[in-house]
Design a protein around this motif. Structure first.
Motif, PDB file in Angstrom:
ATOM      1  N   GLY A 397       0.809  -1.215   0.000  1.00 19.62           N
ATOM      2  CA  GLY A 397       0.000   0.000   0.000  1.00 19.62           C
ATOM      3  C   GLY A 397       0.842   1.264   0.000  1.00 19.62           C
ATOM      4  O   GLY A 397       0.581   2.208  -0.754  1.00 19.62           O
ATOM      5  N   ILE A 398       1.877   1.308   0.838  1.00 19.39           N
ATOM      6  CA  ILE A 398       2.742   2.492   0.913  1.00 19.39           C
ATOM      7  C   ILE A 398       3.440   2.723  -0.422  1.00 19.39           C
ATOM      8  O   ILE A 398       3.542   3.864  -0.909  1.00 19.39           O
ATOM      9  CB  ILE A 398       3.764   2.328   2.052  1.00 19.39           C
ATOM     10  CG1 ILE A 398       3.039   2.362   3.399  1.00 19.39           C
ATOM     11  CG2 ILE A 398       4.827   3.412   1.989  1.00 19.39           C
ATOM     12  CD1 ILE A 398       3.914   1.961   4.579  1.00 19.39           C
ATOM     13  N   THR A 412      -6.566  10.693  -0.415  1.00 27.63           N
ATOM     14  CA  THR A 412      -7.874  10.082  -0.672  1.00 27.63           C
ATOM     15  C   THR A 412      -7.776   8.569  -0.734  1.00 27.63           C
ATOM     16  O   THR A 412      -8.590   7.848  -0.142  1.00 27.63           O
ATOM     17  CB  THR A 412      -8.459  10.629  -1.987  1.00 27.63           C
ATOM     18  OG1 THR A 412      -8.561  12.051  -1.905  1.00 27.63           O
ATOM     19  CG2 THR A 412      -9.828  10.043  -2.248  1.00 27.63           C
ATOM     20  N   VAL A 413      -6.786   8.071  -1.474  1.00 26.05           N
ATOM     21  CA  VAL A 413      -6.616   6.624  -1.602  1.00 26.05           C
ATOM     22  C   VAL A 413      -6.273   6.008  -0.254  1.00 26.05           C
ATOM     23  O   VAL A 413      -6.798   4.939   0.110  1.00 26.05           O
ATOM     24  CB  VAL A 413      -5.537   6.308  -2.656  1.00 26.05           C
ATOM     25  CG1 VAL A 413      -5.180   4.821  -2.638  1.00 26.05           C
ATOM     26  CG2 VAL A 413      -6.016   6.714  -4.044  1.00 26.05           C
ATOM     27  N   ALA A 414      -5.414   6.658   0.510  1.00 23.30           N
ATOM     28  CA  ALA A 414      -5.042   6.126   1.824  1.00 23.30           C
ATOM     29  C   ALA A 414      -6.263   6.029   2.735  1.00 23.30           C
ATOM     30  O   ALA A 414      -6.469   5.017   3.422  1.00 23.30           O
ATOM     31  CB  ALA A 414      -3.970   7.010   2.455  1.00 23.30           C
ATOM     32  N   VAL A 415      -7.095   7.063   2.739  1.00 22.37           N
ATOM     33  CA  VAL A 415      -8.301   7.045   3.578  1.00 22.37           C
ATOM     34  C   VAL A 415      -9.256   5.946   3.111  1.00 22.37           C
ATOM     35  O   VAL A 415      -9.837   5.224   3.925  1.00 22.37           O
ATOM     36  CB  VAL A 415      -8.987   8.431   3.553  1.00 22.37           C
ATOM     37  CG1 VAL A 415     -10.371   8.352   4.186  1.00 22.37           C
ATOM     38  CG2 VAL A 415      -8.126   9.454   4.286  1.00 22.37           C
ATOM     39  N   ASN A 416      -9.420   5.805   1.786  1.00 26.23           N
ATOM     40  CA  ASN A 416     -10.303   4.764   1.258  1.00 26.23           C
ATOM     41  C   ASN A 416      -9.840   3.382   1.693  1.00 26.23           C
ATOM     42  O   ASN A 416     -10.641   2.534   2.110  1.00 26.23           O
ATOM     43  CB  ASN A 416     -10.349   4.834  -0.274  1.00 26.23           C
ATOM     44  CG  ASN A 416     -11.381   5.834  -0.775  1.00 26.23           C
ATOM     45  OD1 ASN A 416     -12.298   6.195  -0.054  1.00 26.23           O
ATOM     46  ND2 ASN A 416     -11.221   6.290  -1.994  1.00 26.23           N
ATOM     47  N   TRP A 417      -8.553   3.133   1.589  1.00 26.94           N
ATOM     48  CA  TRP A 417      -8.028   1.821   1.961  1.00 26.94           C
ATOM     49  C   TRP A 417      -8.184   1.555   3.455  1.00 26.94           C
ATOM     50  O   TRP A 417      -8.514   0.443   3.869  1.00 26.94           O
ATOM     51  CB  TRP A 417      -6.568   1.705   1.545  1.00 26.94           C
ATOM     52  CG  TRP A 417      -6.401   1.467   0.073  1.00 26.94           C
ATOM     53  CD1 TRP A 417      -7.373   1.140  -0.821  1.00 26.94           C
ATOM     54  CD2 TRP A 417      -5.188   1.541  -0.670  1.00 26.94           C
ATOM     55  NE1 TRP A 417      -6.847   1.002  -2.079  1.00 26.94           N
ATOM     56  CE2 TRP A 417      -5.520   1.242  -2.028  1.00 26.94           C
ATOM     57  CE3 TRP A 417      -3.873   1.837  -0.353  1.00 26.94           C
ATOM     58  CZ2 TRP A 417      -4.561   1.219  -3.041  1.00 26.94           C
ATOM     59  CZ3 TRP A 417      -2.911   1.808  -1.351  1.00 26.94           C
ATOM     60  CH2 TRP A 417      -3.251   1.506  -2.678  1.00 26.94           C
ATOM     61  N   LEU A 418      -7.932   2.574   4.258  1.00 29.57           N
ATOM     62  CA  LEU A 418      -8.099   2.391   5.698  1.00 29.57           C
ATOM     63  C   LEU A 418      -9.572   2.127   6.035  1.00 29.57           C
ATOM     64  O   LEU A 418      -9.881   1.330   6.932  1.00 29.57           O
ATOM     65  CB  LEU A 418      -7.586   3.622   6.445  1.00 29.57           C
ATOM     66  CG  LEU A 418      -6.064   3.812   6.442  1.00 29.57           C
ATOM     67  CD1 LEU A 418      -5.687   5.150   7.060  1.00 29.57           C
ATOM     68  CD2 LEU A 418      -5.368   2.675   7.180  1.00 29.57           C
ATOM     69  N   TRP A 419     -10.490   2.791   5.330  1.00 27.11           N
ATOM     70  CA  TRP A 419     -11.915   2.585   5.558  1.00 27.11           C
ATOM     71  C   TRP A 419     -12.320   1.162   5.173  1.00 27.11           C
ATOM     72  O   TRP A 419     -13.066   0.503   5.890  1.00 27.11           O
ATOM     73  CB  TRP A 419     -12.713   3.609   4.751  1.00 27.11           C
ATOM     74  CG  TRP A 419     -14.183   3.609   5.049  1.00 27.11           C
ATOM     75  CD1 TRP A 419     -15.183   3.121   4.258  1.00 27.11           C
ATOM     76  CD2 TRP A 419     -14.825   4.120   6.225  1.00 27.11           C
ATOM     77  NE1 TRP A 419     -16.402   3.308   4.860  1.00 27.11           N
ATOM     78  CE2 TRP A 419     -16.215   3.914   6.073  1.00 27.11           C
ATOM     79  CE3 TRP A 419     -14.357   4.738   7.374  1.00 27.11           C
ATOM     80  CZ2 TRP A 419     -17.136   4.305   7.031  1.00 27.11           C
ATOM     81  CZ3 TRP A 419     -15.271   5.123   8.345  1.00 27.11           C
ATOM     82  CH2 TRP A 419     -16.639   4.909   8.169  1.00 27.11           C
ATOM     83  N   ILE A 420     -11.817   0.695   4.016  1.00 24.09           N
ATOM     84  CA  ILE A 420     -12.093  -0.686   3.616  1.00 24.09           C
ATOM     85  C   ILE A 420     -11.503  -1.662   4.621  1.00 24.09           C
ATOM     86  O   ILE A 420     -12.133  -2.653   5.003  1.00 24.09           O
ATOM     87  CB  ILE A 420     -11.515  -0.945   2.200  1.00 24.09           C
ATOM     88  CG1 ILE A 420     -12.268  -0.127   1.154  1.00 24.09           C
ATOM     89  CG2 ILE A 420     -11.590  -2.432   1.854  1.00 24.09           C
ATOM     90  CD1 ILE A 420     -11.623  -0.146  -0.215  1.00 24.09           C
ATOM     91  N   HIS A 421     -10.298  -1.374   5.081  1.00 22.96           N
ATOM     92  CA  HIS A 421      -9.618  -2.248   6.038  1.00 22.96           C
ATOM     93  C   HIS A 421     -10.398  -2.331   7.344  1.00 22.96           C
ATOM     94  O   HIS A 421     -10.554  -3.413   7.925  1.00 22.96           O
ATOM     95  CB  HIS A 421      -8.207  -1.709   6.294  1.00 22.96           C
ATOM     96  CG  HIS A 421      -7.345  -2.589   7.149  1.00 22.96           C
ATOM     97  ND1 HIS A 421      -7.420  -2.584   8.530  1.00 22.96           N
ATOM     98  CD2 HIS A 421      -6.401  -3.499   6.830  1.00 22.96           C
ATOM     99  CE1 HIS A 421      -6.553  -3.452   9.008  1.00 22.96           C
ATOM    100  NE2 HIS A 421      -5.916  -4.022   8.005  1.00 22.96           N
TER     101      HIS A 421
END
Length: 444
Positions: A397-398, A412-421
């Motif tokens: 991811g990083i 935006t992508v980082a927040v989306n991935w954390l939300w999915i996680h």
């Protein structure tokens, strides 16, 4: 009467312009990783660059499957080329389709009947998915190379669940809830794992008449293992992880038929309404344009300096070419390879303009292979160092966030991935119909 004083500056400017040498004309076809890298590395040189692409955006293709599986929006993996190059007055961007090259006349041919003259031409035209002589399968099994491909696949996946919700026939409902991915390379593995998680974790609370846990995801591979380009232990780990997610992995069985009703592999027919092709690629037709040698996939065979044999003024890079890496294997068609080639070509052009010796032959440096299996699982092959599991997922991811364009997109992508996680929710679950009325989907 015109003042003679007013005329003199204009005459001086005209004389100076006449004495000024013309800038070296570099035409680049393709705004992908290789083409953009060449543009960036040619900055500051006495060149006039024209970048030609048939789409107006640069696409971060490694994350395209996340658009197809409703994890990311299209604007999070693509950016307007003009916006990226807005601070480069030496670069002209043209929205056009190249259809050929008149190498003797030093001219790129365009689909509108026009053309562009060049001193140096860089072909970075990429590749499309290949069906091994069965192009008639494409309507039933779309590939994944463009934003249009991704939104088509996303529409088919989401419509399958919507239509299953209304279907009363058990056999038809089972076919609608069966998803087949053909090809177990990185894209196939990533698609299979994400679709399985979509059905198992994200969608169950959204439906009333179907149990999305009953969705079946098949990953069919003609070869003996998934992720064939990775170390065998990572390949075995990826297969076990997929199977724990509920993916049914089929190895050693080439697909022999794709229709609106499903696929045939080996001696088995499988009813499935959603098929995704991730089994092979076909290069753009640049070898045909130039009458140059190519491999079986149509990839142009280039010289060690990435020029077309016999044409030192024409370079070709990225997925559209084939050249050997130091280990004797072909350089893989991945973003880091294209960027390295774009960088190298810029250095060759720079040396030529300065009258310096050309750099040594292109040498690919493999930075590692990364593939996500699920939202908390990945495998990474750095050669001597191999990683798997949650740690590999975080590094994956990083690394991908680092290479995205713009701080806003990265956040935006980082927040989306954390939300999915954390919540198992994918916010990009939009069914776009195009010109088709919403009650009459055309998907088979």
């Amino acid at each position: 009467m015109t003042s003679p004083i007013a005329v003199q500056p204009q005459a001086a400017d005209a004389a100076a312009s006449a004495r000024a040498p013309e800038r070296h004309r570099v035409v680049i076809v393709g705004g992908g990783f290789g083409g953009l890298e060449a543009v960036q590395r040619l900055s500051g040189l006495p060149v006039a660059i024209t970048l030609v692409d048939r789409r107006n955006h640069h696409l971060f293709q490694p994350l395209l499957y996340q658009v197809a599986t409703a994890s990311l929006a299209t604007s999070e993996v693509a950016w307007p080329i003009r916006s990226i190059l807005r601070r480069r007055p030496d670069v002209t961007t043209l929205l056009a389709t190249a259809i050929g090259v008149d190498a003797d006349a030093h001219r790129l041919l365009l689909d509108d009947g026009g053309g562009l003259s060049y001193d140096t031409l860089i072909l970075a035209t990429g590749a499309r998915h290949a069906y091994f002589g069965h192009d008639e399968w494409e309507p039933f099994a779309p590939g994944l190379k463009t934003l249009e491909d991704a939104t088509t696949v996303r529409r088919r996946i989401l419509l399958a669940f919507e239509r299953a919700e209304r279907e009363t026939d058990p056999e038809q409902q089972a076919a609608l809830l069966t998803f087949v991915i053909v090809g177990a390379g990185p894209t196939g593995v990533e698609l299979a794992g994400t679709i399985a998680e979509l059905a198992r974790d994200t969608l169950p609370p959204d439906f009333r008449n179907i149990d999305t846990h009953k969705a079946r995801v098949f990953l069919i591979e003609a070869g003996p293992r998934v992720l064939a380009g990775y170390a065998e232990d990572l390949s075995a780990y990826a297969q076990r992880s997929l199977e724990r997610l509920g993916v049914e992995v089929v190895l050693g069985q080439p697909v022999s038929e794709c229709t609106a009703d499903g696929v045939t592999y080996g001696d088995r027919q499988l009813a499935a309404r959603t098929i995704i092709w991730a089994a092979g690629v076909k290069a753009s037709p640049v070898a045909e344009w130039l009458g140059a040698p190519a491999d079986r996939a149509g990839r142009l065979m280039v010289a060690p300096d990435l020029t077309v044999p016999g044409r030192p003024d024409i370079f070709a890079i990225g997925d559209t070419v084939t050249i050997s890496a130091p280990d004797g294997k072909p350089v893989p068609g991945i973003a880091p390879a294209a960027k390295q080639q774009g960088r190298y070509v810029a250095e060759v052009i720079k040396a030529r303009l300065r009258g310096e010796a050309a750099p040594a032959a292109f040498r690919y440096k493999h930075a590692g292979s990364l593939a996500q299996i699920g939202k908390r699982l990945a495998v990474i092959d750095f050669g001597r160092i191999k990683l798997r599991g949650a740690l590999a997922w975080w590094i994956w991811g990083i690394a991908h966030i680092y290479f995205l364009i713009g701080l806003r997109t990265r956040l935006t992508v980082a927040v989306n991935w954390l939300w999915i996680h954390a919540r198992n929710q994918r916010s990009a679950r939009l069914i776009t119909q195009g010109r088709n009325p919403p009650d009459r989907p055309v998907e088979p």
